[in-house]
Design an enzyme around this catalytic site. Structure first.
Site, PDB file in Angstrom:
ATOM      1  CD  GLU A   1      -3.077   0.782   0.620  1.00 49.69           C
ATOM      2  OE1 GLU A   1      -2.756  -0.154  -0.961  1.00 49.69           O
ATOM      3  OE2 GLU A   1      -3.909   1.155   0.666  1.00 49.69           O
TER       4      GLU A   1
ATOM      5  CB  SER B   1      -7.337  -0.913   2.388  1.00 49.42           C
ATOM      6  OG  SER B   1      -5.707  -0.756   2.331  1.00 49.42           O
TER       7      SER B   1
ATOM      8  CG  HIS C   1     -11.565  -2.941  -1.279  1.00 53.95           C
ATOM      9  ND1 HIS C   1     -12.377  -2.113  -0.091  1.00 53.95           N
ATOM     10  CD2 HIS C   1     -10.585  -2.932  -0.082  1.00 53.95           C
ATOM     11  CE1 HIS C   1     -11.557  -2.700   0.820  1.00 53.95           C
ATOM     12  NE2 HIS C   1     -10.745  -2.925   0.755  1.00 53.95           N
TER      13      HIS C   1
END
Ligand code: NAI
Length: 713
Positions: A396, A423, A444
């Site tokens: 991420e 996310s 997602h």
């Protein structure tokens, strides 16, 4: 008759094939129930018919139970559902022996019909399952299920089946006594006929004087204990939030000692009572009707083709899980990571899952090998040249994701779709790195990917409708339930779920006793308390999201007084369950206890301030989440109330008895919800401020599902 075919054989046995036209599975539709009296009359009055065998015209199932789409018309109202129970009693009193040949799934009303027959033969296969799952959607079996099951197998064995609603395979059903005879596949009908020809009795066993229920009357010590344990379990699982399970228990307790006719009357009374509750209506709608529609693609169903070959970038926890679910649904998968070893390791996860499934008899060796053959681990981006879709699941990190997007697009066919599993990062800002932002979308997944069935599809500002339809088709093809949302910080699920944790933390810094906060959460029927969830999500991750949001929004984002508490926890290395310590201590063996050192980090209030009324805390936790879901709806983050409700229950375990956050608001009534939020806002601040559009709805008497005003209708 439309739903039943009758064929009379040379022995005078009427074989009744149950086959609802145009459906892959039988359910007790209104049309089936309406036909039942004519079917009964024919079977009773035709003297050529000496006995009856029911069977299914569908492959792999007898009947999935009540038709919930039809039932929803009446649920939550005082209107009576159709009188199935009385008709099944008539079948039982037909005066001719009735057997049933079962070769597939037999659930709910299907099993109730089977139990009203005098003899049950089932194919000896673990694929053939029996169950009464009504409780899981807020109902009780109203077709004699509570009475006949308890009389058939005894109280002690019937209660878990009725209260947990889990199905059992045929061999187990035979052990329990639900099934009278197991036969080889293909031999079931012949076995049922043999029973009739051999002089099968036309009287139900409980109608024979002196019939002894297995395990005896409710007053044996074992049965009394079973009732007590069931009542205790109920308190822990439902906290009185929905009446179905409690009413099932009452049906069995009150009905079992009486003649069956009276037991059935008692059951009908409780059924109607349960059926009329708003919880039953909300649960049927969200847990079944809406969920099923969304699982087929909702408004996008059939609008695009599913991909045949998909690249997954990043073979870490999420990428490895995504590769497995794709390959399990026959999609060719390229699994890419920084080097071959990392990609192989990701494929290793699928190997583990395949081995586990094989051990449990849920996958054959050849199916497992085929699944694994569909996954090509690689470090070569050129492998992406012929994929239809890429799902990106690298770390991420904004810069890294931008780099990967550019790298991938160098290889990708121009028509391919790019889905990011981020996310937290806004999809529209990730799409800036893409040369084809119209084909860029958020897909997602939830962890663990093989068990969590929700997928949140995020439309960026430039994402085309065709891209949305294709992402939905992909999710449906891999057996997931998609909800489509528009780009927003935290999208829909994380944004709303966060409020549950944050409200718990607000309580903590008010000095409210942590154990009470956790209990309040569980008493709303959320799976865990807010502090435990914070530990599960990881306190460092939560802190990072807060810091990132502050950096992005500046003065528009208020750092609340609980943030220093989380920061101190993180600085002390108490990151949550993953580090063995957080708000809780995790000493091992699955045990946990709230950390006593919390009192040094957060203020400890005295007297009533430390232990306020738990109802007030429950209201705060539920209202806060529901309000955030409502904001998402009114801001256009989520456009379909059904998706908002189903996404909440499947995505973050929002209390299922409510039917989801928007159903929860409707259940209370928008006017009452708004008034209660106004009170909370006056005491606690603007986090409970009601959006104008909701206030306007309340003034009109409208809800998210129920519209009163003409304008809204
Ligand atoms: P992870 O750390 O387990 O895996 C990331 C993988 O990406 C590693 O195997 C790494 O080697 C690989 N990678 C890094 N740079 C790469 C590159 N240039 N090319 C190919 N592979 C590269 O992370 P995890 O937990 O699987 O998360 C991945 C993504 O999914 C993140 O964006 C995360 O926010 C998101 N996500 C995570 C959830 C979770 O519960 N962990 C839930 C939903 C989304």
């Amino acid at each position: 008759m439309e739903n039943f075919r009758i064929e009379l054989d040379a022995d005078g046995i009427a074989v009744v094939t149950f086959d609802v036209p145009g459906r892959s599975m039988n359910t007790l539709t209104n049309s089936v129930i309406a036909e039942f009296p004519a079917l009964l009359a024919k079977l009773r009055d035709d003297d050529a018919i000496k006995g009856v065998v029911f069977r299914s015209g569908k492959v792999g199932s007898f009947c999935a139970g009540a038709d919930l789409g039809d039932l929803l018309e009446h649920a939550g109202t005082r209107m009576m559902p159709p009188p199935v129970s009385a008709q099944l009693r008539e079948l039982e009193l037909l005066g001719k022996p009735v057997a049933i040949a079962l070769e597939g799934l037999t659930l709910g009303g299907g099993l109730e019909l089977a139990m009203a027959c005098h003899y049950r033969v089932a194919a000896n296969s673990p694929k053939v399952v029996f169950g009464l799952p009504e409780v899981t959607i807020g109902l009780l079996p109203g077709g004699g299920g509570t009475q006949r099951l308890a009389r058939l197998v005894g109280v002690e064995k019937a209660l878990p089946l009725l209260l947990e609603g889990k199905p059992v395979p045929a061999p187990r059903a035979a052990e329990l006594g639900i099934v009278d005879e197991l036969a080889a596949e293909g031999e079931v009908l012949a076995a049922a006929k043999r029973w009739i020809i051999g002089g099968g009795s036309a009287t139900a066993r409980w109608d024979v004087k002196g019939y002894k229920i297995p395990g005896g009357t409710p007053y044996t010590p074992a049965n009394m204990q079973a009732f007590m344990m069931a009542a205790a379990m109920l308190r822990k699982t439902t906290y009185g939030n929905f009446p179905a399970a409690e009413n099932i228990l009452k049906c069995v307790f009150e009905g079992i000692q009486l003649p069956i006719e009276m037991g059935l009357a008692i059951e009908t009374r409780y059924f109607i009572k349960t059926f009329a509750t708003p919880q039953a209506r909300a649960m049927i709608r969200s847990l079944f009707v809406s969920r099923q529609a969304l699982a087929k693609g909702g408004q996008w169903a059939g609008k695009a083709e599913a991909p045949k070959k998909v690249g997954v970038i990043g073979a870490g926890m999420m990428g490895a899980g995504i590769a497995y679910v794709q390959a399990a649904r026959k999609i060719e998968t390229v699994l890419l990571d920084v080097d071959q070893a990392a990609a192989e390791k990701g494929k290793g996860y699928s190997r583990q899952l395949v081995e586990k499934a094989a051990k449990r008899g849920r996958m054959t060796e050849s199916a497992g090998n085929d699944l694994l053959d569909r996954i090509t681990p690689s470090a070569d981006y050129a492998q992406l040249r012929d994929v239809d879709l890429v799902v990106e699941a690298v770390f991420e990190d904004f810069e890294l994701k931008h780099k990967v997007i550019r790298q991938v697009e160098e290889q990708l066919p121009a028509t391919a779709l790019f889905g990011s599993n981020t996310s937290t990062l806004p999809i529209s800002s990730l799409a800036e790195a893409s040369a084809q932002a119209d084909n860029f979308i958020g897909i997602h997944f939830f962890s663990p990917v093989d068990r969590m069935d929700l997928v949140e599809i995020i439309r960026g500002t430039k994402t085309s409708e065709d891209a949305v339809a294709r992402a939905v088709a992909y999710a449906v093809a891999i057996g997931k339930t998609p909800i489509v949302v528009n780009d927003s910080r935290g999208f829909y699920t994380s944004r709303c779920f966060g409020t549950y944790i944050y409200e718990g933390l607000e309580m903590l810094v008010e000095g409210i006793t942590p154990a009470l906060i956790e209990n309040a959460g569980r008493m709303t029927s959320m799976p865990r308390g807010p502090l435990e969830i914070s530990d599960d999500v990881a306190n460092d991750l939560l802190l990072r999201v807060i810091d990132q949001t502050k950096a992005a929004l500046g003065d528009a984002y208020e750092i609340r007084p609980f943030v220093p508490v989380i920061r101190s926890l993180v600085e002390a290395g108490r990151l949550g369950r993953k580090s063995g310590a957080g708000f809780y201590e995790y000493p091992g063996d699955g045990r946990k206890q709230l950390w006593s050192g919390l009192s040094d980090l957060a203020p400890v209030a005295k007297g009533e301030a430390a232990l306020p009324d738990v109802e007030w805390l429950k209201t705060r936790l539920l209202h806060r989440q529901a309000l955030e879901a409502a904001r998402c709806f009114h801001e256009g983050v989520i456009e379909d109330p059904r998706a908002a409700d189903v996404g909440a229950i499947m995505g973050w375990g929002f209390a299922a008895w409510t039917g989801g956050p928007l159903s929860y608001i409707d259940g209370l009534g928008t006017a009452r919800f708004v008034a209660e939020c106004d009170e909370l806002a006056a005491k606690l601040g603007p986090r409970f401020a009601v959006p104008d559009a909701l206030r306007a709805m309340a003034a009109q008497g409208d809800g998210y599902y129920q519209k009163r005003s003409k304008a809204a209708a």
